[in-house]
Design an enzyme around this catalytic site. Structure first.
Site, short mmCIF file in Angstrom:
data_model
loop_
_atom_site.label_atom_id
_atom_site.label_comp_id
_atom_site.label_asym_id
_atom_site.label_seq_id
_atom_site.Cartn_x
_atom_site.Cartn_y
_atom_site.Cartn_z
N THR A 157 0.86 -1.20 0.00
CA THR A 157 0.00 0.00 0.00
C THR A 157 0.89 1.25 0.00
O THR A 157 1.30 1.69 -1.06
CB THR A 157 -0.98 0.00 1.18
N LYS A 183 4.72 -6.68 3.41
CA LYS A 183 4.41 -5.28 3.16
C LYS A 183 4.22 -4.61 4.52
O LYS A 183 3.82 -5.24 5.50
CB LYS A 183 3.17 -5.12 2.28
N THR A 194 -0.71 -1.59 7.31
CA THR A 194 -0.67 -2.82 8.09
C THR A 194 0.48 -3.71 7.65
O THR A 194 0.81 -3.75 6.49
CB THR A 194 -1.98 -3.59 7.83
N GLU A 281 7.85 4.76 8.06
CA GLU A 281 7.37 6.05 7.57
C GLU A 281 8.32 7.18 7.96
O GLU A 281 8.54 7.45 9.13
CB GLU A 281 5.96 6.30 8.08
N ASN A 404 1.60 11.21 8.07
CA ASN A 404 0.46 10.87 8.92
C ASN A 404 -0.45 12.02 9.30
O ASN A 404 -1.60 11.81 9.66
CB ASN A 404 0.96 10.15 10.18
N SER A 409 -8.53 10.45 5.84
CA SER A 409 -9.21 9.16 5.74
C SER A 409 -10.37 9.27 4.76
O SER A 409 -10.81 10.36 4.42
CB SER A 409 -9.71 8.72 7.10
#
Lengths: 409, 409
Positions: A157, A183, A194, A281, A404, A409
């Site tokens: 992702t 991943k 995830t 990240e 982030n 969303s």
């Protein structure tokens, strides 16, 4: 996947041989409005054993619940991975989607739905669209065989690079291969990153032995990495053994080759775990933390994780600052046995503090040089007993905030 | 103190009356190369009772160890606060500095060294210079009385504003006053932003009662805030009661005014705790998290802290994103009893998810409007039992990374 590759990424995807008894397929289910394969189907020959470890979250996804039930039976014929939609926190509709996927593949393979394993990653709170999943499955069934890198890309992702690892071992006179893909880019953002890992081997392995070997490997590898301390609703690692290598089935710890198999499995898991950290990240530094001299291995791991999860330690490393005071703080807050005046701390193997005090004549220059690199080693000796642990993490940078805080969303 | 005031700072420092039996002084010990008062001396009349709570760090500073020992006796004549040097992780030399400070003041007041409380905040790993401390103490002894705001400024380090709070209560027919000052801007950076809080009252209070009241207030206030989950080596809150208000000494929970005193003490502690969050490093939003319906209050608090410490929740709020998926993740990782399909989540009092599903016809507009403000409320109902807790935190922004990655020890 993101366009900008992590600065900690390896040069390229490794050469990985096929595993007898396994065929990979990818398809476009279009779980998001994107132009890429996002459904992966792994077809496994009859007789494949399976083991797995899943998130400890008290709010797991229906996929995790499904896998936990199916793992009890220890056998597998297929794995389906959906990318772009985590299907978590979706109630009965989420459960129905998992059941529909398993039923579709079971119908195609003439096997039990419980032989079909399902994992999903991506946005939370939106039920996985059954129509898209079914169309994607039909396309995957009709698709040509895919390679490892294609599959690694299809399960990704927000990852910035594809991740795979492979190892061989001699078991019962046969060379067996263990190969995995993974991943994950945070540990973990439930709506986008995830951690899902899948390991395949041609070795013949009894499911209970495979589970014990995976539990053991997991404890030293996936359970020893952290990017941000946030645990996903969907984390899943599954190991499949097709048995095509022709060795006598591994079932007991003293079987010939049992140790070699376990070591090779741990190697693959460790490499996969490191790749996730390297794609952490915003990461700019890969950090290894060794804790020794603790009261027990468990205590050492808790202290190491307290250091690895401390925002102040992680930002200090990002700033290339050998800030051992923050390491002391993180040791102290772990709540584990520690004595300030026995504590020693090193960076890059160079001792900076010993027995609760900065070393005499401390020369910052070589430490500062180590901190400028991209592979950082922090050592902590508690001076209490023989407990030890190693964990891996990355630094905390503006990149993490950008990824982030700016995401919607 | 930093030049740029937190956007969450109150309009100004409150009006706070003097406390009979207490005199404040400040001086320049020059613990760092700066032009400001950095040593605070509070002189307390004979008969002053004291209570305290200190860090749970396993690597506390010598000041914390000193205070813990002195607290057993329950009486105080003076408090010394050093800013700019935390004196933590400094071995015997750090201990010697604390002893020298206590001895100097004990000689001046003709009291026991154990009547002198000491707290320090600032750089870690550098022993507090005894000569500067002693010169600073002599200057403080000779100095005129200082006001509350001067003292609040003298104990500050990286704080962006001075922090104080006050309340009154009627005890035994007398109006008593409780006033406190605090410093802290991370929870906590041991080398620059330790939390130190000092509360003074003119009420007559038995030390054991004062300790119980402070423990209780602490559990609902200081123990319910977090900026970054990092616990300092030096966190200290001390409460001093001079007894000058003339009330009959509070000693039992059913004494007249006992409830009023405890409530006022908790009010002051809560306000001080909130001020620390409002000065959280890089904070742009003040976040209140209410957890209800948990199996117990303890369980509710752990879940609330898991949400408050989640980097993914904190960055989502910084990004003004009502990302309830991340709240689910943080509930799940807390390890406390939770059932996904009973979970409800609200932002600003507007329910976004109920019984494990997004609410039907979810309208994001009013939630998005709430998220644009600077005071954010997150509500989580677990639907299990009566346990509840409230905690407070701030968001995680680029400012936090700037402050902590760019700082050099």
């Amino acid at each position: 996947m993101h366009a900008v590759r992590s600065p900690l990424a390896p040069a390229g995807f490794p050469e990985m041989p096929p595993i007898a008894g396994l065929e990979l397929r990818v398809a476009r289910a279009r779980y998001k409005d994107w132009d890429r394969a996002d459904l992966t189907l792994a077809l496994l020959d009859e007789g494949t054993a399976v083991a797995g470890v899943t998130t400890r979250s008290r709010c797991p996804s229906p996929e995790v619940e499904w896998c936990r039930k199916a793992l009890v039976l220890g056998k597998a014929r297929a794995l389906v991975v959906n990318a772009g939609n985590a299907n978590a926190f979706t109630g009965n509709r989420g459960r129905a989607a998992v059941e529909a996927i398993a039923a579709r593949i079971a119908g195609h393979l003439a096997c039990q739905p419980s032989d079909v394993f399902v994992a999903s990653t991506g946005v939370i709170g939106v039920p996985l669209p059954i129509d898209r999943a079914e169309a994607g499955l039909d396309a995957a069934i009709a698709a040509p065989a895919a390679g490892w890198e294609e599959a690694a890309a299809a399960i990704a992702t927000t990852d910035t690079f594809t991740k795979g690892a492979t190892a061989t071992a001699i078991v019962d006179g046969r060379t067996i291969t263990i190969t995995g893909i993974i991943k994950g880019s945070g540990m973990i953002a439930p709506d986008m990153a995830t951690m899902l890992g899948f390991v395949f081997t041609d070795a013949a392995v009894d499911p209970a032995f495979l589970q014990a070997a995976l539990d053991d490997a997991n404890a030293q590898t996936f359970s020893c990495i952290t990017v941000d301390g946030d645990t996903s609703t969907s984390d899943t690692v599954l190991a499949f053994a097709t048995g095509k290598a022709g060795n006598r089935t591994l079932a007991e710890t003293d079987d010939p080759g049992a140790d070699a198999f376990r070591a090779a499995l741990a190697d693959v898991c460790r490499e996969l775990a490191h790749l996730v950290v390297r794609d952490g990240e915003g990461a700019s530094k890969f950090i290894r933390i060794d804790v020794t001299g603790a009261e027990s291995d468990t205590s050492a791991r808790r202290i190491a994780m307290s250091i690895a999860n401390s925002p102040l330690v992680k930002t200090a490393i990002a700033g290339e600052d050998a800030n051992w005071g923050r390491v002391v703080m993180a040791v102290g807050k772990a709540g584990e046995p520690a004595e300030r005046d026995r504590l020693s701390i090193s960076f890059g193997g160079i001792e900076v503090a010993r027995e609760g005090l900065v070393v005499e004549g401390y020369d910052e220059a070589p430490v500062a040089a180590h901190l400028k690199g991209s592979e950082i080693d922090i050592g902590v000796d508690l001076g209490l007993d023989e407990g030890r642990a190693t964990v891996w993490t990355c630094d905390l940078t503006h990149g993490y905030i950008e990824i982030n805080a700016d995401y919607r969303s």
